[in-house]
Design an enzyme around this catalytic site. Structure first.
Site, mmCIF file in Angstrom:
data_model
loop_
_atom_site.group_PDB
_atom_site.id
_atom_site.type_symbol
_atom_site.label_atom_id
_atom_site.label_comp_id
_atom_site.label_asym_id
_atom_site.label_seq_id
_atom_site.Cartn_x
_atom_site.Cartn_y
_atom_site.Cartn_z
ATOM 1 N N SER A 148 0.839 -1.190 0.000
ATOM 2 C CA SER A 148 0.000 0.000 0.000
ATOM 3 C C SER A 148 0.877 1.244 0.000
ATOM 4 C CB SER A 148 -0.905 0.004 1.238
ATOM 5 O OG SER A 148 -1.825 1.062 1.201
ATOM 6 N N ALA A 149 0.624 2.151 -0.945
ATOM 7 C CA ALA A 149 1.521 3.290 -1.156
ATOM 8 C C ALA A 149 1.589 4.241 0.021
ATOM 9 C CB ALA A 149 1.098 4.047 -2.419
ATOM 10 N N HIS A 150 0.486 4.422 0.743
ATOM 11 C CA HIS A 150 0.518 5.412 1.822
ATOM 12 C C HIS A 150 1.375 4.969 2.999
ATOM 13 C CE1 HIS A 150 -2.681 2.856 3.517
ATOM 14 N NE2 HIS A 150 -2.397 3.412 4.668
ATOM 15 N N CYS A 168 -8.122 -0.449 25.679
ATOM 16 C CA CYS A 168 -8.699 0.742 26.301
ATOM 17 C C CYS A 168 -9.003 1.836 25.275
ATOM 18 C CB CYS A 168 -7.749 1.296 27.359
ATOM 19 S SG CYS A 168 -7.247 0.105 28.607
#
Length: 460
Positions: free
Chosen positions: A194-196, A320
């Protein structure tokens, strides 16, 4: 404001920005058309594919661009399973895969397939032996991430790929976290990314399928991207993704060496600066920019907000911080502490001054959260009052059941027991982890009409 969450999304690389802006003027036309604008767009697409394939280590005609890394995973898993349906419907995954892989596995099960999860050790690593035991004659596909997105542990992909090759099973590697740092070793069959994650624009994924792997694209037929990713491609974003991948790989060795020093500093100092902290993941075989640690007696969401107010953007796998109040599947599979979990993933360019500032802020942030939860000194207080105690922690949420246990353990003598009755799923993970950290003996659990009873023997 230091941004320390590049494992989620890395800041846009300058080369990506330049390539994106430049290709907006040249890459808007349909690359499938024969007129001049289409031909220019096609040249850009072909050049981007060649650059990405070189970085991945595959042939250009083996790689297609998808709308996201998740889309690439889902397409890759479904395509191989469909292409090898005659072999069988068995899928093998590791217990710490990205949610996109696990969701694809759930979809496969819903359609009648079977899934085996390979366990991991406390560092989050699988073994080749685990995959050898899991794959069989009916296994259509095995999946293994190149490196874990939560704790940074690098997986033995080459060894597992060898095991899968011996069994005649293709291996899909989710390389989203590691591809910017270098190619994936081993004879993998399918690869996604994935490029991001490496500083490219969001909305671009990679799917590489080696020649010879049986693959049947699912969904309506489409002539684009070898029929594996339908629809009009976002060519400017693809060009920017490929350009930035080439750029970050050229910088990777030097930047990895620099960031590894900074992460080593965090790993060493956090356990000295903050009491009751567990650092997760493999200390050596790991990504250079990522470190995860968990803090006892801390509400993870409150700690993240505290660090955000201090100017530091970090992430967490703590229950949490989750609306489901269940621990991260990665931390659960590893069997490590989940409460007060902090993931620090440094983007390229992070300075030593920024890391030092974070280490200065962290102890006060943790102690402030603990103080608000009523934890000043959770150790033994006063003489023992009974040989065994039972605590009603029903309705209390992470980290409160562990806090109540810490307060009560000093009220029984060495050898005495404390039973915590809790309906919080997180207690199943954090109470044994607390025992390991504090030197007590975890005796196990038993169901109750409401919740579960967790028994602990005081050992010190």
């Amino acid at each position: 404001m230091p941004y320390f969450d590049s494992a989620s999304a890395a800041p846009l690389h300058p080369v990506a920005r330049q390539a994106l802006l430049a290709s907006l003027d040249e890459g808007w036309a349909d690359p499938a058309r024969l007129y001049r604008e289409g031909r220019r767009a096609r040249l850009l697409l072909d050049a981007a594919r060649e650059a990405a394939a070189e970085a991945v280590g595959c042939r250009p005609d083996e790689l297609v661009f998808t709308p996201s890394g998740t889309h690439a995973v889902h397409t890759g898993v479904a395509g191989v399973l469909a292409g090898r349906r005659r072999v069988g419907g068995h899928l093998v995954v590791s217990a710490v895969e990205h949610s996109s892989v696990l969701h694809a596995a759930q979809a496969h099960e819903a359609l009648g397939g079977t899934v085996t999860e390979v366990p991991v050790d406390r560092t989050g690593a699988v073994t080749a032996a685990g995959y050898r035991e899991a794959v069989g004659a009916s296994t259509a596909l095995a999946c293994l991430q190149s490196a874990n997105h939560e704790v940074g542990t690098v997986q033995p992909v080459a060894e597992v790929a060898g095991v899968c090759a011996e069994a005649g099973v293709p291996l899909l590697v989710d390389a989203a976290q590691s591809l910017g740092w270098g190619p994936v070793e081993g004879a993998w069959s399918v690869l996604t990314a994935s490029a991001h994650k490496w500083g490219g624009p969001p909305g671009v994924g990679l799917l590489a399928v080696r020649k010879g792997v049986r693959f049947s694209p699912q969904g309506p037929a489409d002539e684009r991207e070898s029929g594996r990713s339908p629809g009009f491609a976002n060519l400017p974003a693809i060009v920017a993704a490929a350009a930035s991948l080439r750029a970050v790989r050229a910088e990777a060795d030097a930047e990895a060496a620099r960031l590894r020093i900074l992460v080593d500093r965090i790993r060493r100092r956090v356990v000295r600066l903050v009491p009751d902290v567990e650092v997760a993941g493999d200390p050596d075989r790991r990504l250079p920019h990522l470190v995860t640690f968990s803090c006892l007696y801390v509400d993870g969401e409150a700690l993240l907000h505290e660090l955000d107010r201090a100017g530091f953007s970090v992430n967490s796998g703590s229950s949490c911080t989750s609306s489901t109040l269940t621990p991260s599947h990665v931390l659960r599979a590893m069997g490590v502490l989940s409460e007060g979990n902090v993931r620090v993933s440094l983007p390229p360019g992070t300075s030593a001054e920024e890391v030092n500032a974070f280490l200065e802020v962290l102890p006060g942030a943790v102690s402030g959260v603990r103080e608000r939860l009523g934890v000043v000194d959770p150790g033994p207080a006063g003489p023992p009052v009974a040989d065994s105690l039972e605590l009603d922690a029903l309705g209390l949420r992470c980290p409160q059941p562990v806090i109540e246990l810490a307060r009560a353990i000093g009220r029984v003598p060495v050898g005495g027991t404390v039973t915590v009755v809790s309906d919080d799923e997180v207690a199943r993970l954090d109470i044994p982890a607390w025992c390991a950290m504090r030197g007590h003996t975890y005796l196990g659990e038993a169901p109750r009409p409401e919740g579960v009873a967790y028994r602990v023997r005081r050992a010190v």
